[in-house]
Design a protein around this motif. Structure first.
Motif, PDB file in Angstrom:
ATOM      1  N   ALA A 140       2.550  -4.864   2.926  1.00 40.52           N
ATOM      2  CA  ALA A 140       1.666  -5.617   3.823  1.00 40.52           C
ATOM      3  C   ALA A 140       1.907  -7.116   3.693  1.00 40.52           C
ATOM      4  O   ALA A 140       1.713  -7.865   4.660  1.00 40.52           O
ATOM      5  CB  ALA A 140       0.217  -5.292   3.521  1.00 40.52           C
ATOM      6  N   ASN A 164      -2.052  -8.426  15.058  1.00 40.34           N
ATOM      7  CA  ASN A 164      -2.650  -7.310  14.335  1.00 40.34           C
ATOM      8  C   ASN A 164      -1.610  -6.693  13.413  1.00 40.34           C
ATOM      9  O   ASN A 164      -0.474  -6.481  13.823  1.00 40.34           O
ATOM     10  CB  ASN A 164      -3.119  -6.225  15.317  1.00 40.34           C
ATOM     11  N   GLY A 165      -2.009  -6.428  12.176  1.00 36.53           N
ATOM     12  CA  GLY A 165      -1.090  -5.795  11.230  1.00 36.53           C
ATOM     13  C   GLY A 165      -0.195  -6.782  10.505  1.00 36.53           C
ATOM     14  O   GLY A 165       0.651  -6.384   9.695  1.00 36.53           O
ATOM     15  N   ALA A 166      -0.352  -8.080  10.765  1.00 31.57           N
ATOM     16  CA  ALA A 166       0.523  -9.094  10.149  1.00 31.57           C
ATOM     17  C   ALA A 166       0.236  -9.265   8.656  1.00 31.57           C
ATOM     18  O   ALA A 166       1.084  -9.772   7.905  1.00 31.57           O
ATOM     19  CB  ALA A 166       0.351 -10.429  10.863  1.00 31.57           C
ATOM     20  N   GLY A 167      -0.973  -8.875   8.214  1.00 32.06           N
ATOM     21  CA  GLY A 167      -1.305  -8.993   6.784  1.00 32.06           C
ATOM     22  C   GLY A 167      -2.437  -9.962   6.495  1.00 32.06           C
ATOM     23  O   GLY A 167      -2.708 -10.267   5.328  1.00 32.06           O
ATOM     24  N   LYS A 168      -3.137 -10.432   7.537  1.00 30.24           N
ATOM     25  CA  LYS A 168      -4.184 -11.454   7.348  1.00 30.24           C
ATOM     26  C   LYS A 168      -5.329 -10.935   6.454  1.00 30.24           C
ATOM     27  O   LYS A 168      -5.696 -11.583   5.481  1.00 30.24           O
ATOM     28  CB  LYS A 168      -4.760 -11.894   8.704  1.00 30.24           C
ATOM     29  N   THR A 169      -5.868  -9.764   6.811  1.00 28.41           N
ATOM     30  CA  THR A 169      -7.005  -9.220   6.043  1.00 28.41           C
ATOM     31  C   THR A 169      -6.585  -8.963   4.600  1.00 28.41           C
ATOM     32  O   THR A 169      -7.335  -9.247   3.661  1.00 28.41           O
ATOM     33  CB  THR A 169      -7.524  -7.919   6.709  1.00 28.41           C
ATOM     34  N   TYR A 203       0.898  -1.159   0.000  1.00 30.82           N
ATOM     35  CA  TYR A 203       0.000   0.000   0.000  1.00 30.82           C
ATOM     36  C   TYR A 203       0.936   1.208   0.000  1.00 30.82           C
ATOM     37  O   TYR A 203       1.565   1.481   1.009  1.00 30.82           O
ATOM     38  CB  TYR A 203      -0.836   0.047   1.275  1.00 30.82           C
ATOM     39  N   LYS A 235       4.068   1.010   2.171  1.00 37.43           N
ATOM     40  CA  LYS A 235       3.941  -0.022   3.219  1.00 37.43           C
ATOM     41  C   LYS A 235       3.804  -1.407   2.563  1.00 37.43           C
ATOM     42  O   LYS A 235       2.898  -1.631   1.763  1.00 37.43           O
ATOM     43  CB  LYS A 235       2.709   0.317   4.076  1.00 37.43           C
TER      44      LYS A 235
HETATM   45  P1  ADP Z   1      -4.155  -7.913   9.880  1.00 34.45           P
HETATM   46  O1  ADP Z   1      -5.425  -8.286   9.204  1.00 34.45           O
HETATM   47  O2  ADP Z   1      -3.239  -9.073  10.126  1.00 34.45           O
HETATM   48  O3  ADP Z   1      -4.364  -7.083  11.117  1.00 34.45           O
HETATM   49  P2  ADP Z   1      -3.832  -6.104   7.612  1.00 34.45           P
HETATM   50  O4  ADP Z   1      -3.791  -6.914   6.373  1.00 34.45           O
HETATM   51  O5  ADP Z   1      -5.093  -5.388   7.939  1.00 34.45           O
HETATM   52  O6  ADP Z   1      -3.323  -6.963   8.848  1.00 34.45           O
HETATM   53  O7  ADP Z   1      -2.696  -4.987   7.517  1.00 34.45           O
HETATM   54  C1  ADP Z   1      -1.334  -5.308   7.180  1.00 34.45           C
HETATM   55  C2  ADP Z   1      -0.531  -4.011   7.158  1.00 34.45           C
HETATM   56  O8  ADP Z   1      -0.946  -3.199   6.069  1.00 34.45           O
HETATM   57  C3  ADP Z   1      -0.696  -3.160   8.416  1.00 34.45           C
HETATM   58  O9  ADP Z   1       0.546  -2.552   8.714  1.00 34.45           O
HETATM   59  C4  ADP Z   1      -1.718  -2.128   8.011  1.00 34.45           C
HETATM   60  O10 ADP Z   1      -1.542  -0.943   8.739  1.00 34.45           O
HETATM   61  C5  ADP Z   1      -1.401  -1.921   6.528  1.00 34.45           C
HETATM   62  N1  ADP Z   1      -2.600  -1.572   5.749  1.00 34.45           N
HETATM   63  C6  ADP Z   1      -3.745  -2.284   5.644  1.00 34.45           C
HETATM   64  N2  ADP Z   1      -4.620  -1.679   4.821  1.00 34.45           N
HETATM   65  C7  ADP Z   1      -4.016  -0.546   4.382  1.00 34.45           C
HETATM   66  C8  ADP Z   1      -4.390   0.529   3.499  1.00 34.45           C
HETATM   67  N3  ADP Z   1      -5.577   0.534   2.887  1.00 34.45           N
HETATM   68  N4  ADP Z   1      -3.482   1.513   3.295  1.00 34.45           N
HETATM   69  C9  ADP Z   1      -2.282   1.509   3.902  1.00 34.45           C
HETATM   70  N5  ADP Z   1      -1.856   0.531   4.734  1.00 34.45           N
HETATM   71  C10 ADP Z   1      -2.697  -0.476   4.983  1.00 34.45           C
END
Ligand code: ADP
Length: 285
Positions: free
Chosen positions: A17, A37-42, A12, A15
């Motif tokens: 992810a 949290n923030g590992a990249g699961k979503t 992103y 960043k």
């Molecule tokens: P998880 O689901 O494991 O908590 P995410 O996939 O939501 O992790 O996020 C992984 C990383 O990417 C995090 O550091 C988050 O802050 C960043 N991130 C997620 N979505 C966005 C976005 N739309 N723009 C910028 N950074 C993002």
């Protein structure tokens, strides 16, 4: 059915992810996706659901590139995002019927599927309740039902941190486990302990890298001989790998993962999946 992640990176802006993720998933598997949290699961789940595109790498479903042809995947997948859109004024039944019609399911089939899923998820009595008046757990169960409508071959559930109570979670896991026969089910969760019994594969993400991809038994085996319990009068500074701490009358009862015996009086104990995740995430202490 085979779903292949080939060197997937997702950025992103600046960043990263997800970083060079490689994995092959098969039908018949219930995959537990674990990470802080923030590992990249979503992000990973959104890539698989074709909501996002990878910055580089390919995702292949039975050899077909779903980044180039997302419709192949969209017709196969049921996805429950972490935040389910709210339709506060619709009743549970209206909501499910609406989603079924969006998915193009015929009215008769929809009715049959909805009734059977409402029974599976113990929501029959909530049919007439407005979504806005439902508890978090009810909303989440309704969300899972939405993902399951149309009998998708790939089921992806991004579990929120709150929602189902422990009993409901275990019930939902058992249904998903049953559904994983002949399908691919991916469940992202923070609650490691209650997927121990149902997951056939664990994917562990840490800061965007896939650091473990194997069976739960293998993960537990890796921490074997590295989980300890002992008592301390008080906590010491800089202690790592603490799996649990319980204050007792005699002092603090500590459970710790560590390659070395952490204290003279420490005794080795059996490793759980939670200990093993901690062990791997802390860099094989
Ligand atoms: P998880 O689901 O494991 O908590 P995410 O996939 O939501 O992790 O996020 C992984 C990383 O990417 C995090 O550091 C988050 O802050 C960043 N991130 C997620 N979505 C966005 C976005 N739309 N723009 C910028 N950074 C993002």
């Amino acid at each position: 059915m085979e779903l292949v992640l080939e060197d997937i990176t997702k950025k992103y802006k600046d960043k990263t992810a997800l970083r060079n993720v490689n994995a092959t998933l098969h039908s018949g598997q219930l995959i537990g996706l674990i990470g802080k949290n923030g590992a990249g699961k979503t992000t990973l789940l959104k890539l698989l659901s074709t909501i996002l595109k990878p910055t580089s790498g390919r995702i292949l479903l039975d050899g077909q590139d779903i980044v180039k042809s997302p419709n192949i995947m969209r017709s196969m997948v049921g996805y429950l995002p972490q935040e389910v859109s709210a339709y506060p004024n619709l009743t549970v039944l209206e909501y499910l019927s609406y989603i079924a019609s969006v998915k193009g399911i015929k009215k008769k089939d929809a009715e049959k599927q909805i009734n059977s899923l409402l029974a599976d998820f113990h929501l029959e009595n909530a049919k007439g309740k407005r979504m806005g008046n439902c508890s978090g757990g009810m909303k989440q169960r309704a969300g899972i039902i939405c993902a399951l409508l149309g009998d998708p071959q790939i089921i992806i559930i991004d579990e929120p941190t709150t929602g189902l109570d422990p009993e409901e979670r275990v019930a939902a896991r058992n249904i998903l486990s049953r559904l994983s026969r002949g399908r691919i089910v991916i469940l992202s969760t923070h609650i490691v302990s209650d997927i121990e019994a149902v997951a056939s594969r664990i994917l562990l993400l840490q800061q965007g890298s896939l650091i473990f991809n194997d069976s739960p038994e293998e993960l537990i085996a890796r921490a074997r001989g590295c989980v300890w319990e002992y008592m301390l009068p008080s906590l010491q500074e800089g202690m790592k790998g603490i799996s649990s701490m319980v204050q007792t009358e005699m002092g603090i009862h500590i459970r710790q993962v560590s390659r070395e015996k952490p204290e003279k009086q420490a005794v080795p104990v059996n490793s759980t999946l939670e200990d093993a995740c901690l062990f791997v995430m802390e860099g094989w202490l």
